[in-house]
Design an enzyme around this catalytic site. Structure first.
Site, PDB file in Angstrom:
ATOM      1  N   ASP A 114       0.806  -1.230   0.000  1.00 26.03           N
ATOM      2  CA  ASP A 114       0.000   0.000   0.000  1.00 26.03           C
ATOM      3  C   ASP A 114       0.835   1.273   0.000  1.00 26.03           C
ATOM      4  OD1 ASP A 114      -2.688  -0.943  -0.077  1.00 26.03           O
ATOM      5  OD2 ASP A 114      -2.437  -1.673   1.962  1.00 26.03           O
ATOM      6  N   ASP A 174      -7.113  -3.682  -5.520  1.00 32.53           N
ATOM      7  CA  ASP A 174      -6.687  -2.399  -4.954  1.00 32.53           C
ATOM      8  C   ASP A 174      -5.241  -2.053  -5.341  1.00 32.53           C
ATOM      9  OD1 ASP A 174      -8.322  -4.185  -3.512  1.00 32.53           O
ATOM     10  OD2 ASP A 174      -8.344  -2.935  -1.736  1.00 32.53           O
TER      11      ASP A 174
HETATM   12  N1  GLY Z   1      -8.041  -2.676   1.026  1.00 31.21           N
HETATM   13  C1  GLY Z   1      -8.308  -1.350   0.698  1.00 31.21           C
HETATM   14  C2  GLY Z   1      -9.743  -1.044   0.711  1.00 31.21           C
HETATM   15  O1  GLY Z   1     -10.409  -1.317   1.684  1.00 31.21           O
HETATM   16  O2  GLY Z   1     -10.241  -0.516  -0.242  1.00 31.21           O
END
Ligand code: GLY
Length: 395
Positions: A114, A174
């Site tokens: 992330d 994501d």
């Molecule tokens: N995992 C990132 C989100 O909740 O969008």
């Protein structure tokens, strides 16, 4: 080829010109940014400790704060930069800098995929707006850390260390959102590896992560040679359903892929994802989706609408027959989010701007709450709308 690009840009410009002449939006960006600044002044007063990052609201109504290692730690600083971008007031620059530097140590974090969210949202916006030389090496180290999660044998950046069922190489949709950060790093460092691995990741995701209707799975489980072992969900309603935010992440991600490569296959793909989203019979009239497209009548996810609106505004600049549909839909999303149905009252909502997002319903976490990234993409969408309306550069 060049002629075609000029023709496309001209068509997009003419369509956007006709929108600005004929389409009268109810959006008042000045008013929304004044509100955002006032609301976040309250947030800043209640957050003197910069190791506690505003995230959401807990079930008892109290603020939910997270540490810098949480995937959302960069959004608050990013939003402060957006407020500064709009009002140009030095005090917002100062506070944005403070909350940006609060995430600095995450540049060495190799345990998460992330880092695009965590580093590029605060440092990337800060660097774009101020060219502060401190930010660049931090981001380049972060991009290096992120790239350690790319295994060339698999051809994807690994999202998590494991997934239930004994899987060792999960990749979530994501993850497309981290590539913008790597494209920036490729340009700034001259290291083509960042560029090449982003292309490989996006191509494998395009091949494996999407269904024939251009909806996306949430989690793909890969074997050590890049073979797909299973297709699952984590935050969606079912393995075969379309988790709303996942669709928005993919749309944003492939729109960025086109921006960065100018390869038309990504533009076509982004348009197909947009069409799945916008033509979905389960999308409510206000264009703020239920948290999963299969869960009509359940909680909404304002964050998905904000991400989608921002992505659609960019997509609308790339021409094509649906330009007006993308633009109008994005404006409708931002208008809906700016009504009292989604926008909080001053001083309420633990000082977040938007209400009614859903983080992780199957995990019984963050259901119908404010989320820091809903605010971030809402402000980004408003800035993009303002740039198009006033015919300024989008980036
Ligand atoms: N995992 C990132 C989100 O909740 O969008």
């Amino acid at each position: 080829m060049k002629k075609l690009v000029i023709f496309r840009q001209l068509t997009a410009y003419l369509i956007l010109l006709s929108i600005s002449v004929f389409g009268q939006s109810k959006l008042n960006v000045k008013k929304e940014f004044e509100f955002a600044a006032q609301q976040y002044e309250g947030m800043l007063k209640s957050h003197s400790d910069i190791s506690k990052f505003p995230q959401s609201t807990l079930p008892d109504g109290s603020p939910r704060n997270m540490k810098s290692g949480w995937w959302c730690s960069g959004f608050f600083g990013g939003s402060l930069w957006y407020i500064y971008q709009y009002n140009n007031e030095p005090k917002w620059k100062e506070t944005a800098h403070k909350w940006t530097m609060a995430v600095e140590k995450e540049q060495y974090n190799t345990r998460t995929h992330d880092l695009g969210f965590m580093l590029y949202c605060p440092f990337g916006n800060g660097y774009r707006l101020t060219k502060n030389a401190t930010y660049k090496p931090i981001m380049l180290t972060g991009a290096k850390s992120l790239s350690t999660r790319f295994d060339p044998k698999v051809g994807l950046i690994k999202s998590w260390e494991s997934f239930k069922g004994g899987y060792k190489y999960p990749v979530i949709i994501d993850n497309m959102m981290n590539l913008e950060f790597l494209f920036w790093a490729a340009k700034e460092s001259g290291n083509k590896d960042f560029y090449n691995l982003s292309i490989t990741h996006a191509d494998n995701t395009m091949k494996n992560h999407y269904r024939s209707d251009f909806s996306s799975y949430h989690v793909l489980l890969y074997g050590e040679n890049g073979e797909v072992l299973a297709k699952k969900t984590h935050q969606g309603a079912a393995d075969e359903s379309a988790w709303a935010r996942g669709q928005a992440w993919g749309l944003y991600g492939y729109t960025v892929m086109y921006r960065e490569t100018k390869d038309k296959k990504y533009l076509d793909f982004a348009r197909n994802i947009a069409n799945f989203y916008l033509n979905n019979p389960n999308l409510p009239a206000d264009k703020v989706p239920y948290w999963d497209f299969s869960k009509v009548g359940e909680e909404r996810d304002a964050s998905a609408a904000a991400i989608c609106a921002s992505a659609l505004l960019e997509l609308s600049t790339y021409g094509g027959k649906d330009t007006k549909i993308y633009y109008d839909s994005a404006v409708k999303m931002l208008e809906s989010l700016s009504t009292p149905a989604y926008k909080a009252e001053l001083g309420k909502n633990n000082h977040f701007i938007l209400m009614h997002s859903t983080g992780h319903k199957p995990g019984n976490s963050e259901i119908d709450v404010p989320l820091v990234y809903a605010d971030y993409y809402y402000l980004e969408g408003l800035l993009r709308y303002e740039a198009l309306r006033t015919k300024k550069k989008l980036f």
